[in-house]
Design an enzyme around this catalytic site. Structure first.
Site, short mmCIF file in Angstrom:
data_model
loop_
_atom_site.label_atom_id
_atom_site.label_comp_id
_atom_site.label_asym_id
_atom_site.label_seq_id
_atom_site.Cartn_x
_atom_site.Cartn_y
_atom_site.Cartn_z
N HIS A 28 80.06 19.96 32.99
CA HIS A 28 78.96 20.67 33.64
C HIS A 28 77.66 19.89 33.46
O HIS A 28 77.51 19.08 32.54
CB HIS A 28 78.80 22.09 33.07
CG HIS A 28 78.21 22.14 31.68
ND1 HIS A 28 76.87 22.20 31.45
CD2 HIS A 28 78.80 22.14 30.45
CE1 HIS A 28 76.64 22.24 30.15
NE2 HIS A 28 77.80 22.20 29.52
N CYS A 29 76.73 20.12 34.39
CA CYS A 29 75.38 19.56 34.26
C CYS A 29 74.44 20.74 34.04
O CYS A 29 74.83 21.76 33.47
CB CYS A 29 75.01 18.73 35.49
SG CYS A 29 75.06 19.66 37.03
N MET A 30 73.20 20.66 34.52
CA MET A 30 72.24 21.73 34.27
C MET A 30 72.60 23.02 34.99
O MET A 30 72.40 24.11 34.46
CB MET A 30 70.84 21.28 34.72
CG MET A 30 70.20 20.29 33.78
SD MET A 30 69.88 21.02 32.17
CE MET A 30 68.74 22.31 32.61
N THR A 31 73.15 22.91 36.19
CA THR A 31 73.39 24.11 36.99
C THR A 31 74.81 24.22 37.53
O THR A 31 75.19 25.28 37.99
CB THR A 31 72.43 24.14 38.21
OG1 THR A 31 72.66 22.97 39.01
CG2 THR A 31 70.98 24.17 37.76
N ARG A 32 75.60 23.14 37.48
CA ARG A 32 76.88 23.12 38.18
C ARG A 32 78.06 22.93 37.22
O ARG A 32 77.99 22.12 36.30
CB ARG A 32 76.91 22.00 39.22
CG ARG A 32 75.79 22.05 40.22
CD ARG A 32 75.91 20.88 41.20
NE ARG A 32 74.75 20.76 42.05
CZ ARG A 32 74.62 19.83 43.00
NH1 ARG A 32 75.58 18.95 43.19
NH2 ARG A 32 73.53 19.79 43.74
#
Length: 522
Positions: A28-32
């Protein structure tokens, strides 16, 4: 309770992406939530988008489910645990694909168009340069949580310092805020080696040379080096060189000597090149980036802001925005904040304004209006993917008018930079309202917040007006202003005749022939 909710979200997502056997990777990244897939055809896109926690989906090198900041960090480990449990028990059968939706202009069809556009753009973006930029972005994305946390602490520390509050706490906060930034080169080196196939700790070891205080005793080209010279650019280059040296050694050094010779030669060769070349060159490049950014906004701030704010979303589509990440990080290293991010954040403001205009211009398209209502809170917080790929981009003209709104907001902030009120963000990642806690500048906190809020307001307003008046052709309004599943509240409010026996009326917005007091359409 929160854990149960996150596990329920993960449990709902898992079968819709083809089950545990269809998953090759989870990150995952910041939002996804980023999922690697074996068979893309097993994914049920529409069912995923219908989940309450899902804001949208994006296809790139991985299948990306937009969950929003905070949520994604909690759902990801729950999904990993579920995959591990189901694989240990028994392979789950593949869920059959969802039946095709009826042919009509709905939010679902627009979302499918957006996904098709994204897929076509992905194919165009698979050039060596853009793939390299994507890998560079992968180096910095894992650092964003620390940048945000330390950035907010730095803002709090500055506030306490200005007001003279809690003087015994201020030094401790300063240490917390600055500790990560003083060693960020090491983390960049570690991630660079990991991303490009080297041994991560060797990349970190070579990059650590850049921040070691002892380099101040070394003269290069008649100049004394300073700790940190070259910053993240130097660390990236040094670690990348270390990867190639290590791979060369693995190929030629006998296996019996590999464990001793390879790491030694990797650090020695890469270290010497870093000290006597890369630190100086990267330092000059970093200095040039900072000087140019300052000059650009000081002399042509309004025009520069207009161009940057207006073109940022097209840059995202082309995959070129990833080149800005090391530039942002370099500016934060040099001045404590990046002056570019608040301007680029205006692109999201334009998207929000455009989406609100679409909402009011299409009062009878209940499915699209529901999509907009569900995506707007995330849009205000800077998560723009659901609005971009679910609304404005597949519609076409509203995407262009949204960019106009971003250009106007960028010009507003650029103008104040030109007038001497320079400010920026102490971290990268957040946007929209989420950027407020990270703002810092020369004019004081109050002035900085006021200018940024003004830029957002301008972006919202211009994006709305441009889309409302120029975002649709007459034919688009006819085609889009209908829905087989209208929003009941909207239908009742905007068209009482919609509930008559035959349930029909003109789709071009004209009132039905029967005498009724129907409000005029916007």
């Amino acid at each position: 309770m929160s854990t149960d909710k996150n596990r329920a979200t993960a449990a709902a997502i898992l079968p819709l992406v083809g089950g545990p056997d269809n998953i090759t990777s989870i990150a995952h990244c910041m939002t996804r939530l980023r999922i690697g897939l074996r068979d893309r055809t097993l994914v049920q896109d529409e069912a995923l988008k219908a989940l309450p926690a899902v804001m949208g989906v994006v296809e790139d090198d991985t299948y990306q489910i937009v969950l929003g900041p905070g949520t994604v960090a909690r759902v990801t480990p729950e999904l990993e645990a579920l995959v591990a449990e189901e694989r240990a028990a028994a392979p789950a059968p593949a869920t059959p694909a969802a039946p095709p939706s009826p042919h009509t202009v709905t939010a679902e069809e627009l979302a499918a168009q957006g996904a098709a556009i994204k897929q076509a753009q992905k194919a165009k973006n698979s050039t060596p340069l853009k793939l390299f930029l994507r890998r560079v972005a992968n180096i910095f994305v894992p650092l964003i949580p620390a940048l945000i946390g330390c950035g907010i602490i730095a803002g709090l520390n500055g506030l306490l310092t200005n007001f003279g509050w809690l003087p015994t706490i201020v030094p401790a906060l300063a240490a917390m805020a600055s500790g990560f930034m003083s060693l960020i080169a090491v983390f960049v080196g570690y991630n660079t080696a990991k991303e490009f196939g080297g041994t991560p700790i060797l990349g970190g070891a070579v990059a650590a040379i850049i921040v070691f205080p002892g380099v101040a005793k070394i003269d290069v080209f008649g100049q004394q080096l300073s700790p940190g010279q070259g910053g993240v650019l130097g660390a990236l280059a040094a670690a990348l060189l270390a990867v190639y040296v290590e791979k060369w050694c693995r190929r030629w050094v006998p296996e019996a000597l590999d464990v001793l010779v390879t790491p030694t030669l990797t650090v020695l060769i890469s270290g010497l090149v870093t000290i006597f070349g890369l630190m100086f060159l990267a330092g000059e490049a970093s200095r040039a980036i900072g000087t140019f950014a300052t000059w650009l906004l000081a002399t042509g701030g309004a025009f520069a802001g207009l161009v940057l704010g207006g073109l940022f979303l097209p840059l995202v589509m082309l995959g070129l925005h990833q080149a800005l990440i090391p530039i942002h990080t370099t500016l934060i290293e040099q001045t404590g904040y990046t002056v570019l991010l608040p301007i680029l954040a205006m692109a999201g403001a334009g998207q929000v304004g455009a989406a609100i205009a679409v909402y009011y211009r299409l009062p009878r398209n209940g499915s699209l209006r529901r999509t907009i209502k569900s995506a707007l809170p995330a849009g205000f917080l800077g998560v723009g993917e659901p609005l971009i790929y679910g609304v404005s981009l597949p519609l076409g003209r509203p995407f262009v008018t949204a960019c106009v709104g971003g250009a106007a907001g960028g010009a507003f902030i650029g103008l104040f930079n030109q007038l001497g009120s320079a400010f920026g963000s102490t971290a990268i990642g957040p946007s929209g309202w989420a950027l407020f806690p990270l703002l810092n500048g020369k004019g004081g906190l109050g002035m900085t917040i006021a200018i940024y809020a003004g830029g957002l307001a301008v972006g919202y307003a211009v994006g709305f007006l441009a889309t409302y008046f120029f975002g649709f052709t007459k034919q688009m309004l006819v085609d889009l202003n209908t829905d087989p599943e209208p929003d009941p509240a909207t239908a009742a409010a905007t068209d009482p005749a919609a509930t008559t026996a035959d349930g029909t009326h003109g789709t071009d917005g004209t009132p039905p022939p029967a005498p009724a007091k129907e409000p005029a359409m916007s």
